[in-house]
Each structure stands twice: as C-alpha cells, then as structure tokens.
Design a protein around this motif. Structure first.
Motif, short mmCIF file in Angstrom:
data_model
loop_
_atom_site.label_atom_id
_atom_site.label_comp_id
_atom_site.label_asym_id
_atom_site.label_seq_id
_atom_site.Cartn_x
_atom_site.Cartn_y
_atom_site.Cartn_z
N LYS A 1 -9.18 -9.27 5.99
CA LYS A 1 -9.92 -8.27 5.22
C LYS A 1 -10.81 -7.44 6.15
O LYS A 1 -10.93 -6.23 5.98
N LYS A 2 -11.40 -8.11 7.12
CA LYS A 2 -12.28 -7.41 8.05
C LYS A 2 -11.50 -6.37 8.86
O LYS A 2 -11.95 -5.24 9.04
N MET A 3 -10.31 -6.73 9.31
CA MET A 3 -9.46 -5.79 10.05
C MET A 3 -9.16 -4.56 9.19
O MET A 3 -9.18 -3.42 9.65
N LEU A 4 -8.92 -4.81 7.90
CA LEU A 4 -8.48 -3.72 7.02
C LEU A 4 -9.64 -2.83 6.55
O LEU A 4 -9.41 -1.83 5.86
N GLU A 5 -10.86 -3.16 6.95
CA GLU A 5 -11.98 -2.23 6.71
C GLU A 5 -11.75 -0.92 7.45
O GLU A 5 -12.32 0.11 7.11
N HIS A 6 -10.91 -0.96 8.47
CA HIS A 6 -10.61 0.24 9.26
C HIS A 6 -9.48 1.07 8.65
O HIS A 6 -9.22 2.18 9.09
N ALA A 7 -8.80 0.51 7.66
CA ALA A 7 -7.67 1.22 7.03
C ALA A 7 -8.19 2.23 6.01
O ALA A 7 -9.40 2.27 5.71
N ALA A 8 -7.30 3.06 5.47
CA ALA A 8 -7.70 4.00 4.41
C ALA A 8 -8.20 3.19 3.21
O ALA A 8 -7.67 2.10 2.94
N PRO A 9 -9.20 3.71 2.48
CA PRO A 9 -9.76 2.94 1.35
C PRO A 9 -8.72 2.59 0.28
O PRO A 9 -8.83 1.58 -0.39
N ASN A 10 -7.70 3.42 0.13
CA ASN A 10 -6.67 3.17 -0.90
C ASN A 10 -5.40 2.55 -0.31
O ASN A 10 -4.31 2.73 -0.85
N ILE B 1 -2.46 -0.13 1.02
CA ILE B 1 -1.76 -1.30 0.47
C ILE B 1 -1.27 -2.17 1.63
O ILE B 1 -1.07 -1.70 2.75
N PHE B 2 -1.07 -3.45 1.31
CA PHE B 2 -0.56 -4.40 2.30
C PHE B 2 0.86 -4.82 1.92
O PHE B 2 1.14 -5.10 0.75
N LEU B 3 1.74 -4.86 2.91
CA LEU B 3 3.13 -5.27 2.69
C LEU B 3 3.52 -6.42 3.64
O LEU B 3 3.02 -6.50 4.76
N PHE C 1 -3.48 -11.43 1.58
CA PHE C 1 -2.13 -11.68 1.04
C PHE C 1 -2.14 -11.78 -0.50
O PHE C 1 -1.23 -11.28 -1.17
N TYR C 2 -3.17 -12.46 -1.05
CA TYR C 2 -3.26 -12.60 -2.50
C TYR C 2 -4.25 -11.61 -3.12
O TYR C 2 -4.58 -11.70 -4.29
N GLY C 3 -4.72 -10.67 -2.30
CA GLY C 3 -5.76 -9.74 -2.75
C GLY C 3 -5.21 -8.56 -3.53
O GLY C 3 -4.01 -8.41 -3.72
N LYS C 4 -6.17 -7.70 -3.95
CA LYS C 4 -5.83 -6.56 -4.82
C LYS C 4 -4.94 -5.52 -4.15
O LYS C 4 -4.17 -4.84 -4.82
N THR C 5 -5.06 -5.40 -2.83
CA THR C 5 -4.29 -4.33 -2.17
C THR C 5 -2.89 -4.80 -1.77
O THR C 5 -2.09 -4.01 -1.27
#
Ligand code: CP
Ligand code: NVA
Length: 326
Positions: A260-269, A271-273, A288-292
């Motif tokens: 989650k910390k790594m993905l703070e750098h991603a666009a706010p909207n 998604i994870f695949l 992995f089990y989160g909202k995105t």
C-alpha cells in the motif's frame, strides 16, 4: 487495420493495434451480452497442458462451451506427446481431429514447432516466453475500469493511461508490455538486476512505442515504475519450471513486494492486477484483497477474451455490435 488475422495466436507482437483492440471489443461484447451461442457448433479444441493451470483451463473449457463447441483437456500424463511421441507427429495427428490446438508448454520453441507442423490454428496458453491470453484479459479489465476516461473519438483505446509492472521480467510481462503501445498506453517497468525482460521484447516494445508516440520506462526502482500509474501489475517471482531457483529469486526480489505504501506513488484512481496464482511475497494482503484490486474481474475476463480469440482463429464472423464497450 485490414491485415489478415494471423493463423496462429502465439504472442502479442503478431497483432496490429486494430487486431488487438478488435479482440478486446469482441470480448467486451461477449461479456455485455453474457453470450451463450452455437457459433462454434461442431468445432472442437484440443488442449495440451504440460504444466498446471486453473484459470486457463477453466476459462477455455467453459468459454468453448458458451460458444457451442467442445474442448478436450489433454495433460502430459495422459497423451503420448513429448514422452512417447514427437511434437511433430502429435501435431499432425491432432490436426486431423481438432479444429484448433491450444497448448501450454515449457519452451516457446515447442509452441512454434506445433504451429509449424499443424494444419489447424495453434493458440499459446503460456510458454516460458509469452502469455498472450493473459494480456488480453488484463487490458479488457483496464478498458472496463477506465471506460469513463476514454474520449469518444478514441473509444476503446487506452490513450493517455500509464501501466506499470513491478517484478519479474517474465512471460506475462512480455505480452503486457508489448500490448501497451498497441492501445496507446505508456508502460513503466521495474525489474531487479538480472531479471529484465528479454532484450528482443524490449526492442520490439520500444519500436512500437516510438511509432505510437507512447513512453517506455525501464528501471530497477519500483517507486519510479509506479509513479503516476493507473494500473499496477505483478506476477509470481518463481514461474513454473523455476522451482529450483526459488530461494535465490526470493532473495533477489527483496524490496519488490507491492505494498500500500508503494502505491501511494500511483495515480489516486489506480487499479491493481495480478494474473494469479498469487503468493504473499510479491504483493501484500492489503493491496491484493483491497479496494483497488481487480484480480477477480481479471480472472473472469480470461474467459471472455479467450472466447474472442477462439471465434477469431476459427474464422467465425461473430456479430459485433457497434463498439459495444462493456
Ligand atoms: N493466469 C493463469 O494463466 O493462471 P493458470 O496458470 O491457473 O491458468
Ligand atoms: N509467470 C507464471 C505465470 C503463470 C500463469 C508462470 O509462468 O508460471
């Protein structure tokens, strides 16, 4: 594009942008109409699996059923192929029975040889180098998610999106990265030293990106790769056939877990695949089990997309409604 659709479906680099987008649109149409049809009535698919599979096997068997055809699952424990009969001879015999062959093998050379020797279409269901069916499902998932952002003029294209990869330079990455310029998307890839994508795939991707006017970023820094990305994907660090290297690989990939910390750098909207099967080391539970996370949609989309490939290689004129979206 009016280029003829390739006889065999072996890797994304065989497809024009129009052909790749056409498969996504056909898959989207199948999904939207929850299709059950007799389009492939009387057709049969011979499925050769030298490795395990959950998604590829199930999505293809059920997809074939939904199209009105029949699929036969042939694991290497059951058939002569590779053990007691050459690939070449098996290909000739199978071409006399089936309408098409779908194969999951170790070396990519085996898929190429099957294609060479078969009179019927061959579909790559994962080799050590490519996994084109996975890329289609991934991009369908992206297209559905970012549908609202896509302008009418470029409907169905993913222009302006940035896709990221953090992890191994493997078969799944190869098709994922080759597809990005085909749909007009940027691609940012982080792999550890010694685990880069194959040089020929990188060169092809850069060439396609130049023609498409899109960006390719190659780095060993996961943060740089996920920066501003709308899509973040990863895969196992230990692919099938690499089990003996597991210990070394897991050590070499230290710092590459998607968190989650790594993905703070991603666009706010974003998604994870993940193509699945998943292990905890490459992505934590929170992501992995989160909202995105869209991994279950992605798994389902394996079916709609393989159905589009089957309809296409078997030469059927599937009815496509006008740019259906989803
Ligand atoms: N993603 C994928 O190809 O999964 P399987 O190995 O279960 O088919
Ligand atoms: N990279 C993985 C993908 C599995 C679907 C493997 O080759 O095992």
């Amino acid at each position: 594009s009016s280029a003829p659709f390739p006889k065999h479906f072996l890797s994304t680099d065989q497809l024009t942008p129009g052909q790749f987008q056409g498969l996504l649109d056909l898959a989207a149409d199948f999904k939207k109409s929850n299709i059950n049809t007799d389009l492939l009535h009387g057709e049969s698919l011979l499925m050769i699996f030298q490795k395990r599979s959950t998604r590829t096997r199930i999505s293809t068997e059920i997809g074939m059923q939904r199209l009105g055809g029949r699929a036969l699952f042939l694991s290497s424990d059951d058939i002569q192929l590779g053990v007691n009969e050459s690939l070449k001879d098996s290909a000739h015999v199978m071409s006399r029975f089936g309408s098409a062959i779908l194969a999951r093998v170790y070396g990519h050379a085996s898929v190429l040889e099957l294609a060479q020797e078969s009179s019927v279409p061959v579909i790559n269901a994962l080799s050590d180098k490519y996994h084109p069916l996975q890329a289609l499902a991934d991009y369908l998932t992206v297209q559905v998610r970012f549908y609202f952002m896509l302008s009418h003029e470029h409907f169905g294209s993913l222009k302006g999106l940035t896709l990221a990869w953090v992890g191994d330079g493997n078969n799944v990455l190869h098709d994922y990265m080759l597809a990005a310029p085909l749909v007009g998307a940027n691609i940012q890839i982080a792999t550890p030293e010694g685990y880069n994508a194959a040089p020929d795939v990188i060169a092809k991707c850069q060439k396609l990106a130049k023609a498409a006017g899109t960006r390719v970023v190659l780095t060993s820094d996961p943060i740089e790769a996920v920066k501003g990305a709308h899509v973040i994907a990863t895969d196992t660090w230990v692919s099938m056939g690499q089990e003996e290297e597991a210990k070394k690989r897991i050590a070499d990939f230290d710092g590459y877990q998607v968190t989650k910390k790594m993905l703070e750098h991603a666009a706010p909207n974003h998604i994870f695949l993940h193509c699945l099967p998943r292990h905890k080391e490459e992505v934590d539970d929170e992501v992995f089990y989160g909202k995105t996370s869209k991994v279950w949609d992605e798994a389902e989309n394996r079916m709609w997309t393989v159905m589009a490939v089957l309809a296409k290689v078997l030469g059927k004129k599937a009815p496509i409604r006008e740019k259906a979206g989803v």
